[in-house]
Scaffold this motif. Structure first.
Motif, PDB file in Angstrom:
ATOM      1  N   THR A   4       0.845  -1.356   0.021  1.00  0.00           N
ATOM      2  CA  THR A   4       0.217   0.008   0.020  1.00  0.00           C
ATOM      3  C   THR A   4       1.115   1.235  -0.050  1.00  0.00           C
ATOM      4  O   THR A   4       1.744   1.315   0.453  1.00  0.00           O
ATOM      5  CB  THR A   4      -0.848   0.007   1.113  1.00  0.00           C
ATOM      6  N   ARG A   5       0.332   2.383  -0.490  1.00  0.00           N
ATOM      7  CA  ARG A   5       1.209   3.552  -0.754  1.00  0.00           C
ATOM      8  C   ARG A   5       0.038   4.869  -0.700  1.00  0.00           C
ATOM      9  O   ARG A   5      -0.518   4.971  -1.119  1.00  0.00           O
ATOM     10  CB  ARG A   5       1.648   3.554  -2.055  1.00  0.00           C
ATOM     11  N   THR A  51       4.630   3.947  10.872  1.00  0.00           N
ATOM     12  CA  THR A  51       4.868   3.408  12.247  1.00  0.00           C
ATOM     13  C   THR A  51       4.254   2.232  12.337  1.00  0.00           C
ATOM     14  O   THR A  51       4.631   1.616  13.488  1.00  0.00           O
ATOM     15  CB  THR A  51       4.534   4.519  13.319  1.00  0.00           C
ATOM     16  N   GLY A  52       2.971   1.691  11.975  1.00  0.00           N
ATOM     17  CA  GLY A  52       2.250   0.653  12.365  1.00  0.00           C
ATOM     18  C   GLY A  52       1.278   0.080  11.326  1.00  0.00           C
ATOM     19  O   GLY A  52       0.844   1.087  10.822  1.00  0.00           O
ATOM     20  N   ALA A  53       1.119  -1.319  11.174  1.00  0.00           N
ATOM     21  CA  ALA A  53       0.117  -1.491  10.408  1.00  0.00           C
ATOM     22  C   ALA A  53      -0.538  -2.960  11.024  1.00  0.00           C
ATOM     23  O   ALA A  53       0.319  -3.806  11.492  1.00  0.00           O
ATOM     24  CB  ALA A  53       0.667  -2.007   9.033  1.00  0.00           C
ATOM     25  N   VAL A  54      -1.639  -3.127  10.737  1.00  0.00           N
ATOM     26  CA  VAL A  54      -2.596  -4.241  11.711  1.00  0.00           C
ATOM     27  C   VAL A  54      -3.730  -4.744  10.919  1.00  0.00           C
ATOM     28  O   VAL A  54      -4.056  -3.661   9.954  1.00  0.00           O
ATOM     29  CB  VAL A  54      -2.982  -3.977  12.957  1.00  0.00           C
ATOM     30  N   ALA A  55      -3.944  -5.792  10.771  1.00  0.00           N
ATOM     31  CA  ALA A  55      -5.182  -6.360  10.039  1.00  0.00           C
ATOM     32  C   ALA A  55      -6.302  -6.739  10.972  1.00  0.00           C
ATOM     33  O   ALA A  55      -6.020  -7.376  12.109  1.00  0.00           O
ATOM     34  CB  ALA A  55      -4.832  -7.511   9.112  1.00  0.00           C
ATOM     35  N   SER A  56      -7.564  -6.675  10.471  1.00  0.00           N
ATOM     36  CA  SER A  56      -8.675  -7.292  11.384  1.00  0.00           C
ATOM     37  C   SER A  56      -8.593  -8.716  11.355  1.00  0.00           C
ATOM     38  O   SER A  56      -8.138  -9.319  10.510  1.00  0.00           O
ATOM     39  CB  SER A  56      -9.967  -6.687  10.989  1.00  0.00           C
ATOM     40  N   PRO A  57      -9.082  -9.552  12.589  1.00  0.00           N
ATOM     41  CA  PRO A  57      -9.150 -10.696  12.572  1.00  0.00           C
ATOM     42  C   PRO A  57      -9.725 -11.465  11.310  1.00  0.00           C
ATOM     43  O   PRO A  57      -9.249 -12.612  11.053  1.00  0.00           O
ATOM     44  CB  PRO A  57      -9.729 -11.269  13.951  1.00  0.00           C
ATOM     45  N   VAL A 106       1.698  -9.148   8.008  1.00  0.00           N
ATOM     46  CA  VAL A 106       1.590  -7.734   7.684  1.00  0.00           C
ATOM     47  C   VAL A 106       2.659  -6.860   8.418  1.00  0.00           C
ATOM     48  O   VAL A 106       2.955  -7.004   9.416  1.00  0.00           O
ATOM     49  CB  VAL A 106       0.177  -7.299   8.290  1.00  0.00           C
ATOM     50  N   ALA A 107       3.437  -6.023   7.493  1.00  0.00           N
ATOM     51  CA  ALA A 107       4.406  -5.306   8.006  1.00  0.00           C
ATOM     52  C   ALA A 107       4.404  -3.734   7.596  1.00  0.00           C
ATOM     53  O   ALA A 107       3.914  -3.451   6.714  1.00  0.00           O
ATOM     54  CB  ALA A 107       5.743  -5.808   7.521  1.00  0.00           C
ATOM     55  N   GLY A 108       4.512  -2.866   8.509  1.00  0.00           N
ATOM     56  CA  GLY A 108       4.801  -1.479   8.355  1.00  0.00           C
ATOM     57  C   GLY A 108       6.035  -1.101   8.163  1.00  0.00           C
ATOM     58  O   GLY A 108       6.984  -1.157   8.915  1.00  0.00           O
ATOM     59  N   VAL A 109       6.218  -0.575   7.014  1.00  0.00           N
ATOM     60  CA  VAL A 109       7.456  -0.155   6.497  1.00  0.00           C
ATOM     61  C   VAL A 109       7.702   1.283   6.042  1.00  0.00           C
ATOM     62  O   VAL A 109       6.604   1.887   5.610  1.00  0.00           O
ATOM     63  CB  VAL A 109       7.812  -1.134   5.107  1.00  0.00           C
ATOM     64  N   GLY A 110       8.770   2.018   6.493  1.00  0.00           N
ATOM     65  CA  GLY A 110       8.851   3.180   5.884  1.00  0.00           C
ATOM     66  C   GLY A 110      10.320   3.728   5.820  1.00  0.00           C
ATOM     67  O   GLY A 110      11.266   2.998   6.004  1.00  0.00           O
ATOM     68  N   HIS A 111      10.559   5.110   5.786  1.00  0.00           N
ATOM     69  CA  HIS A 111      12.011   5.792   5.219  1.00  0.00           C
ATOM     70  C   HIS A 111      12.764   5.636   6.832  1.00  0.00           C
ATOM     71  O   HIS A 111      13.930   5.797   6.875  1.00  0.00           O
ATOM     72  CB  HIS A 111      11.604   7.165   4.932  1.00  0.00           C
ATOM     73  N   LEU A 116       9.434   2.625   0.065  1.00  0.00           N
ATOM     74  CA  LEU A 116       7.863   3.143   0.155  1.00  0.00           C
ATOM     75  C   LEU A 116       7.399   3.352   1.697  1.00  0.00           C
ATOM     76  O   LEU A 116       7.503   2.482   2.115  1.00  0.00           O
ATOM     77  CB  LEU A 116       6.953   2.430  -0.673  1.00  0.00           C
ATOM     78  N   ASN A 117       6.543   4.330   1.819  1.00  0.00           N
ATOM     79  CA  ASN A 117       6.007   4.561   3.252  1.00  0.00           C
ATOM     80  C   ASN A 117       4.638   3.724   3.118  1.00  0.00           C
ATOM     81  O   ASN A 117       3.708   4.407   2.432  1.00  0.00           O
ATOM     82  CB  ASN A 117       5.837   5.976   3.682  1.00  0.00           C
ATOM     83  N   GLY A 118       4.559   2.628   3.355  1.00  0.00           N
ATOM     84  CA  GLY A 118       3.266   1.771   3.306  1.00  0.00           C
ATOM     85  C   GLY A 118       3.277   0.588   4.137  1.00  0.00           C
ATOM     86  O   GLY A 118       4.269   0.303   5.037  1.00  0.00           O
ATOM     87  N   ALA A 119       2.662  -0.305   3.870  1.00  0.00           N
ATOM     88  CA  ALA A 119       2.373  -1.691   4.511  1.00  0.00           C
ATOM     89  C   ALA A 119       2.675  -2.610   3.362  1.00  0.00           C
ATOM     90  O   ALA A 119       2.331  -2.383   2.412  1.00  0.00           O
ATOM     91  CB  ALA A 119       0.980  -1.886   4.971  1.00  0.00           C
ATOM     92  N   LEU A 120       3.320  -3.546   3.817  1.00  0.00           N
ATOM     93  CA  LEU A 120       3.708  -5.059   2.984  1.00  0.00           C
ATOM     94  C   LEU A 120       2.864  -6.122   3.620  1.00  0.00           C
ATOM     95  O   LEU A 120       3.072  -6.589   4.678  1.00  0.00           O
ATOM     96  CB  LEU A 120       5.228  -5.278   3.017  1.00  0.00           C
ATOM     97  N   VAL A 121       1.980  -6.549   2.811  1.00  0.00           N
ATOM     98  CA  VAL A 121       0.964  -7.847   3.302  1.00  0.00           C
ATOM     99  C   VAL A 121       1.227  -8.982   2.438  1.00  0.00           C
ATOM    100  O   VAL A 121       1.539  -8.979   1.106  1.00  0.00           O
ATOM    101  CB  VAL A 121      -0.332  -7.534   3.057  1.00  0.00           C
ATOM    102  N   VAL A 122       2.134 -10.020   3.271  1.00  0.00           N
ATOM    103  CA  VAL A 122       2.445 -11.313   2.627  1.00  0.00           C
ATOM    104  C   VAL A 122       1.442 -12.496   3.012  1.00  0.00           C
ATOM    105  O   VAL A 122       1.302 -12.595   3.966  1.00  0.00           O
ATOM    106  CB  VAL A 122       4.020 -11.727   2.790  1.00  0.00           C
ATOM    107  N   ALA A 123       0.991 -13.325   1.737  1.00  0.00           N
ATOM    108  CA  ALA A 123       0.389 -14.336   2.100  1.00  0.00           C
ATOM    109  C   ALA A 123       1.282 -15.674   2.047  1.00  0.00           C
ATOM    110  O   ALA A 123       1.762 -16.028   0.783  1.00  0.00           O
ATOM    111  CB  ALA A 123      -0.765 -14.391   0.996  1.00  0.00           C
TER     112      ALA A 123
END
Length: 578
Positions: free
Chosen positions: A162-163, A170-176, A545-550, A566-573
């Motif tokens: 995501t971008r 600073t953080g990234a979370v997914a709903s259950p 789910v990972a929150g990634v930034g500069h 990129l400043n966004g979230a990385l979601v890996v299945a």
């Protein structure tokens, strides 16, 4: 004839075997007149008496048992609110067990989407009774029971990014339910994403601070950087916190601000929900950690503050919790990890701060053209120099994650990952320099190259399993596997992630997630997937789910700007190997 109000009350002997003790008599009161009794009998008697209608007299005719047998609950309280099903006073223990078993099976069938009358006998025997019941029992035991790390395909796993943030995430979370994804940034914005399509759904904007007497207490949102996020086990609430010293609670479905807790005296740095689903007897509990060196407990069922936990001597940087009423926190510069037992109001202190060494690969190689004495002297001198230059002592514990109710892992600024258990005060196993070294070139004659360990900036675990992951700024997320005895762990694989990893979160999506999310499709065909049991398909896919930034979460002392960052979230299945 004197007035009945001043008539003395008649004492009456009471038998304990026939009547229950009544309430104590108040001074200055006597029996009402006969006329008052007749008027009272003419009016309809209410079902529940109010406090002011209670009398001293014992009525032998109505068979009342006194105040001890009266229903003193509030009129709006449902008497069956805390009962399991329709209980009968004459119900035998065997009938009760049978009724509860039927209720359990009905709940399991409803969770799998089976309609009334749509029952597969083989699936009931294999999945509903055996697998589901065993899973529930193991989760309540609080121990590792999922040894699934070897089954997942780490390399070439499908992912989505995501971008939408201006500054570092600073953080990234997914709903259950894996329906929504939430990301927070240093610009004070929280973004809600559709995890099936990867599109932006809603933005919780930063609010303008109120400079009046309230100082932003009535503002429906955050007024500064947001550093931490957490989602409730039922997916109803989103909790957030940051530099404005407030813990915010949001309604996920309505996208509205619900409540703001302003009890902390410094920045909010960590948030974690208790993973037990809310029931009639279990409330939704939220833990928060702050730079004021305290932890606070909130009850979101009643939207109230519960208590404050003291003990850390430095800002609390990380926090995690599972099903039980326990929590684990990392104290940063105080070099401690504290294990909190909430009901007992006690804590266990685990002290870190150990050192780690870096060994050069050239030390074990043979050098041609030199005799044994010269080679031995050179190696000895090199070992003495490197013993001084490459020993790294842990000065801060940055992150922590719970594996089960007795085991947890932590990471710090020395680059080491430590495995802890509540049975020992020292780490059971330590992986030194888990993310390698940074090499910086300086213009000095004595030391042209300075080597520093990369901090472990984030760590997350798949609860009650042998799988966890760690992040830094080396361009990858490293996935680790615990051994069967929980005594050590080894590297399982790496996932490419350019930038600084500030948060890691695992989510187990429902079985239909893979079919509805095109980006997360597994390599297997639809025919193979449909032939598998539904319960097995539910455990096949795990989302990382990972929150990634500069930059790092709490400052700007580490920056990574370049191609692919990129400043966004990385979601890996992560799918199971076929």
């Amino acid at each position: 004839m004197p007035d009945s109000f001043f008539a003395p009350s008649k004492t009456r002997k009471r038998k304990r075997s026939q009547e229950a003790p009544s309430s104590s008599r108040k001074p200055g009161r006597s029996a009402p007149s006969k006329r008052g009794k007749q008027k009272a009998s003419a009016a309809p008697t209410p079902k529940k008496r109010r406090d002011e209608d209670l009398s001293d007299e014992t009525h032998d005719s109505d068979g009342a048992g006194g105040i001890d047998e009266m229903d003193l609950r509030a009129p709006d309280v449902d008497p069956d609110a805390y009962e399991s099903g329709e209980e009968d006073e004459d119900e035998t223990p065997a009938e009760k067990r049978l009724r509860l078993a039927k209720m359990y099976l009905d709940g399991v069938k409803q969770g799998l989407g089976l309609a009334d009358g749509e029952v597969d006998a083989a699936e009931i025997d294999r999945e509903l009774i055996s697998a589901r019941l065993k899973q529930d029992v193991l989760e309540h035991s609080g121990k590792v029971h999922l040894f699934v790390a070897d089954n997942y395909q780490i390399e070439d796993a499908p992912s989505i990014r995501t971008r939408g943030h201006r500054f570092s995430v600073t953080g990234a979370v997914a709903s259950p339910s894996a329906r929504w994804l939430f990301t927070s940034g240093k610009e004070g914005v929280i973004i809600k994403w559709d995890l099936h399509t990867g599109r932006k759904v809603h933005t919780f904007h930063k609010c303008r601070p109120d400079k009046g007497k309230g100082k932003g207490k009535d503002v429906s949102g955050h007024t500064d950087e947001v550093w931490a996020l957490a989602v409730s086990p039922d997916g109803k609430y989103l909790a957030s916190g940051g530099k404005d010293r407030r813990v915010g609670v949001w309604d996920v479905e309505k996208n509205e601000w619900v409540k703001g807790f302003s009890g902390h005296r410094d920045h909010i740095s960590a948030l974690a929900f208790r993973k037990a689903p809310p029931t009639a007897t279990t409330s939704t509990q939220l833990y928060s950690g702050s730079f004021d060196r305290t932890l606070k407990l909130f009850d979101l069922t009643s939207m109230g503050y519960v208590e404050t936990l003291f003990g850390h001597q430095a800002p609390v940087l990380a926090l995690d919790a599972l099903r039980a009423e326990i929590a684990v926190s990392a104290g940063g510069r105080d070099k401690t990890v504290r294990f909190w037992k909430i009901p007992e109001e006690t804590q266990l202190v685990f002290r870190g701060g150990g050192g780690s060494k870096w060994m050069d690969d050239l030390d074990g190689m043979d050098i041609d053209g030199e005799d044994d004495e010269a080679e031995g002297a050179r190696r000895k001198k090199r070992a003495e120099e490197k013993a001084k230059e490459t020993r790294f002592v842990e000065g801060s514990i940055e992150c922590v994650a719970m594996i089960d109710d007795q085991t947890f892992v932590s990471g710090g600024d020395s680059g080491s990952i430590c495995l802890w258990t509540t049975q020992k005060k020292k780490p059971v196993f330590t992986q030194a320099l888990a993310h390698g070294l940074d090499e910086a070139h300086v213009e000095t004659e004595d030391m042209p190259i300075v080597r520093k360990p990369r901090w472990v900036t984030a760590i997350g675990a798949l609860r009650y399993s042998d799988l966890f992951a760690s992040g830094s700024w080396d361009g990858s997320i490293r996935v680790w596997k615990l051994d069967a005895k929980l005594k050590s762990f080894a590297l399982l694989g790496t996932i490419s992630a350019a930038g600084v990893v500030n948060s890691i979160h695992f989510c187990t999506p429902p079985p239909e997630f893979v079919s509805s999310a095109a980006w997360a499709s597994s390599p297997e065909t639809q025919e193979e997937a449909s032939s598998k049991v539904r319960g097995q398909a539910q455990a096949k896919t795990v989302l990382l789910v990972a929150g990634v930034g500069h930059e790092v979460r709490f400052g700007r002392w580490v920056q990574r700007k370049g191609e692919g960052v990129l400043n966004g979230a990385l979601v890996v299945a992560l799918h199971a190997r076929t």
